[in-house]
Design an enzyme around this catalytic site. Sequence first.
Site, PDB file in Angstrom:
ATOM      1  N   CYS A  33      -9.239   0.604  -5.437  1.00 59.67           N
ATOM      2  CA  CYS A  33      -8.910   1.196  -6.694  1.00 59.67           C
ATOM      3  C   CYS A  33      -8.869   0.260  -7.463  1.00 59.67           C
ATOM      4  CB  CYS A  33      -7.759   2.400  -6.592  1.00 59.67           C
ATOM      5  SG  CYS A  33      -6.239   1.192  -6.594  1.00 59.67           S
ATOM      6  N   ASP A  35      -6.417  -1.633  -8.574  1.00 59.45           N
ATOM      7  CA  ASP A  35      -5.181  -1.633  -9.388  1.00 59.45           C
ATOM      8  C   ASP A  35      -4.325  -3.017  -8.992  1.00 59.45           C
ATOM      9  OD1 ASP A  35      -5.602   0.689 -10.614  1.00 59.45           O
ATOM     10  OD2 ASP A  35      -4.192   2.049  -9.649  1.00 59.45           O
ATOM     11  N   CYS A  58      -2.730   2.697 -12.464  1.00 56.80           N
ATOM     12  CA  CYS A  58      -2.798   4.408 -12.971  1.00 56.80           C
ATOM     13  C   CYS A  58      -1.418   4.460 -13.586  1.00 56.80           C
ATOM     14  CB  CYS A  58      -3.039   4.996 -11.900  1.00 56.80           C
ATOM     15  SG  CYS A  58      -1.970   5.184 -10.364  1.00 56.80           S
ATOM     16  N   CYS A 102       0.671   5.012  -4.775  1.00 52.63           N
ATOM     17  CA  CYS A 102       0.566   4.303  -5.630  1.00 52.63           C
ATOM     18  C   CYS A 102       1.907   3.760  -5.945  1.00 52.63           C
ATOM     19  CB  CYS A 102       0.502   5.082  -7.084  1.00 52.63           C
ATOM     20  SG  CYS A 102      -1.099   5.967  -7.172  1.00 52.63           S
TER      21      CYS A 102
HETATM   22 FE1  FES Z   1      -4.564   3.044  -6.883  1.00 50.95          FE
HETATM   23 FE2  FES Z   1      -2.490   4.671  -8.301  1.00 50.95          FE
HETATM   24  S1  FES Z   1      -4.727   5.001  -7.839  1.00 50.95           S
HETATM   25  S2  FES Z   1      -2.337   2.556  -7.326  1.00 50.95           S
END
Ligand code: FES
Length: 144
Positions: A33, A35, A58, A102
């Site tokens: 993702c 992040d 996010c 997350c």
């Molecule tokens: Fe990957 Fe929130 S979408 S940490």
Amino acid sequence: MYTELVMDHFTNPRNVGEITDADGIGEVGNAKCGDIMKMYIKVENNIITDVKFKTYGCGSAIATSSIATEMIKGHTIEEALQLSNKAVVEALGGLPAHKIHCSVLAEQSIKAAIADYYTRQGIDPTLIVGEIHECCHDGECGKE
Ligand code: FES
């Protein structure tokens, strides 16, 4: 979908920033993702006296990290290591099921910062901190 507390910590996150003379810095991320979470801690006499975080993440990652920093500030390293992503999610009043992963970013970045703290002290952190996971393993990180 999100509790008031989640929205509060997302729109007004606590302890954002960095500590230039940090005693431990932990960075964890998820390649899928994209992040990334970076956590800075200051430690005095085994107490986490200050903590700050920076993230490219996010809203749920921001909210969970924000409340997680509040939950470990002023606490011992041992107490911080006990903080699970489940406890963080409960403190926020819950997260949608597909956003639970997350919260792992917050838990694991705290662990990584503590591991770095021990390494700087010349102590092998592996047995104390344990394995540090990436934020999720299923590749289903949907940015919302
Ligand atoms: Fe990957 Fe929130 S979408 S940490």
